[in-house]
Write a protein that holds these residues in place. Structure first.
Motif, PDB file in Angstrom:
ATOM      1  N   ALA A  19     -93.903 -29.411  48.040  1.00 42.32           N
ATOM      2  CA  ALA A  19     -93.558 -28.002  47.820  1.00 42.32           C
ATOM      3  C   ALA A  19     -93.521 -27.691  46.330  1.00 42.32           C
ATOM      4  N   GLY A  20     -92.976 -28.601  45.521  1.00 40.94           N
ATOM      5  CA  GLY A  20     -92.940 -28.409  44.074  1.00 40.94           C
ATOM      6  C   GLY A  20     -94.340 -28.366  43.483  1.00 40.94           C
ATOM      7  N   THR A  21     -95.209 -29.255  43.947  1.00 43.40           N
ATOM      8  CA  THR A  21     -96.595 -29.284  43.475  1.00 43.40           C
ATOM      9  C   THR A  21     -97.300 -27.984  43.841  1.00 43.40           C
ATOM     10  N   VAL A  22     -97.119 -27.553  45.074  1.00 42.97           N
ATOM     11  CA  VAL A  22     -97.741 -26.297  45.520  1.00 42.97           C
ATOM     12  C   VAL A  22     -97.208 -25.130  44.697  1.00 42.97           C
ATOM     13  N   GLN A  23     -95.917 -25.137  44.433  1.00 46.11           N
ATOM     14  CA  GLN A  23     -95.319 -24.056  43.653  1.00 46.11           C
ATOM     15  C   GLN A  23     -95.866 -24.038  42.223  1.00 46.11           C
ATOM     16  N   ARG A  24     -96.001 -25.228  41.618  1.00 49.50           N
ATOM     17  CA  ARG A  24     -96.560 -25.296  40.258  1.00 49.50           C
ATOM     18  C   ARG A  24     -98.004 -24.816  40.238  1.00 49.50           C
ATOM     19  N   LYS A  25     -98.791 -25.269  41.202  1.00 50.37           N
ATOM     20  CA  LYS A  25    -100.206 -24.864  41.247  1.00 50.37           C
ATOM     21  C   LYS A  25    -100.338 -23.378  41.537  1.00 50.37           C
ATOM     22  N   GLY A  63     -98.141 -21.143  40.690  1.00 49.83           N
ATOM     23  CA  GLY A  63     -97.734 -20.480  39.445  1.00 49.83           C
ATOM     24  C   GLY A  63     -98.878 -20.468  38.439  1.00 49.83           C
ATOM     25  N   LYS A  64     -99.573 -21.583  38.300  1.00 51.20           N
ATOM     26  CA  LYS A  64    -100.702 -21.656  37.368  1.00 51.20           C
ATOM     27  C   LYS A  64    -101.829 -20.737  37.817  1.00 51.20           C
ATOM     28  N   ALA A  65    -102.097 -20.744  39.132  1.00 51.02           N
ATOM     29  CA  ALA A  65    -103.162 -19.877  39.654  1.00 51.02           C
ATOM     30  C   ALA A  65    -102.793 -18.413  39.461  1.00 51.02           C
ATOM     31  N   THR A  66    -101.535 -18.094  39.676  1.00 51.22           N
ATOM     32  CA  THR A  66    -101.073 -16.711  39.484  1.00 51.22           C
ATOM     33  C   THR A  66    -101.209 -16.320  38.020  1.00 51.22           C
ATOM     34  N   GLU A  67    -100.852 -17.252  37.136  1.00 54.50           N
ATOM     35  CA  GLU A  67    -100.960 -17.001  35.698  1.00 54.50           C
ATOM     36  C   GLU A  67    -102.416 -16.773  35.297  1.00 54.50           C
ATOM     37  N   LYS A  68    -103.335 -17.590  35.799  1.00 55.99           N
ATOM     38  CA  LYS A  68    -104.762 -17.436  35.502  1.00 55.99           C
ATOM     39  C   LYS A  68    -105.285 -16.112  36.054  1.00 55.99           C
ATOM     40  N   ALA A  69    -104.845 -15.795  37.289  1.00 60.18           N
ATOM     41  CA  ALA A  69    -105.302 -14.544  37.906  1.00 60.18           C
ATOM     42  C   ALA A  69    -104.783 -13.352  37.125  1.00 60.18           C
ATOM     43  N   THR A  70    -103.536 -13.429  36.656  1.00 60.72           N
ATOM     44  CA  THR A  70    -102.961 -12.337  35.872  1.00 60.72           C
ATOM     45  C   THR A  70    -103.728 -12.167  34.575  1.00 60.72           C
TER      46      THR A  70
END
Length: 187
Positions: free
Chosen positions: A159-165, A167-174
């Motif tokens: 769950a932590g790994t999924v949350q980090r990924k 977050g990174k994907a959301t950051e890239k998309a933003t």
């Protein structure tokens, strides 16, 4: 461990000896067992399958076979936990039928039966210890608890790994949306 190799045969010896003695004198043991059989098995005889013995002599012989087989298994360290439980299951009715100190009127006989009853209670304690002995290996309950804990840790890590990924994907998309928006405004 050497302790188990010595203790198990010592504990088993009384059961093997008692089983052999009961086979040799089944009728005598059946007389002692008859009152208990009359109170417990006899009232249920009609409800039991035809193959289940209800007469005291046969029940004494079955009990003797359990004592000999369970004692041998325990003595040789083969299925010691199962053997201990079989012997314990055999010991309880034997003790109740064979040593009813509560029925004795003569003080000397009462004391003798009480001593035998307490001896069997001590044997029951030893059998309980043998039944619980995991030979230094973790118990099933401990292993199940550990497996559940490990699975929970694994789920939490995932769950932590999924949350980090995420977050990174959301950051890239933003950043991509902002970049696209900036480039659309600058045209």
């Amino acid at each position: 461990m050497i302790l188990r190799r010595v203790a198990r045969p010592l504990l088993a010896s009384i059961f093997i000896s008692g089983g052999i003695n009961a086979l040799r004198n089944a009728e005598g043991h059946a007389q002692a067992a008859a009152p208990l059989v009359d109170k417990t098995v006899a009232p249920q005889a009609d409800a039991l399958p035809e193959q289940v013995p209800t007469d005291p002599v046969t029940l004494v012989k079955v009990d003797a076979a359990v004592k000999i087989a369970g004692g041998a298994l325990l003595a040789f360290g083969k299925l010691p936990r199962v053997a201990s439980l079989l012997l314990l299951g055999s010991l309880v009715p034997t003790t109740v039928a064979g040593h009813p100190f509560w029925d004795e009127k003569d003080p000397e006989q009462r004391q003798a039966q009480l001593i035998h009853f307490l001896k069997n209670a001590g044997l029951a304690g030893g059998l309980l210890l043998a039944a619980a002995d995991t030979e230094g290996k973790p118990s099933v309950a401990w292993r199940a608890k550990k497996a559940a804990h490990d699975a929970a840790d694994q789920v939490q890590d995932t769950a932590g790994t999924v949350q980090r990924k995420t977050g990174k994907a959301t950051e890239k998309a933003t950043k991509a949306v902002e970049s696209a928006f900036d480039s659309a405004l600058s045209r």
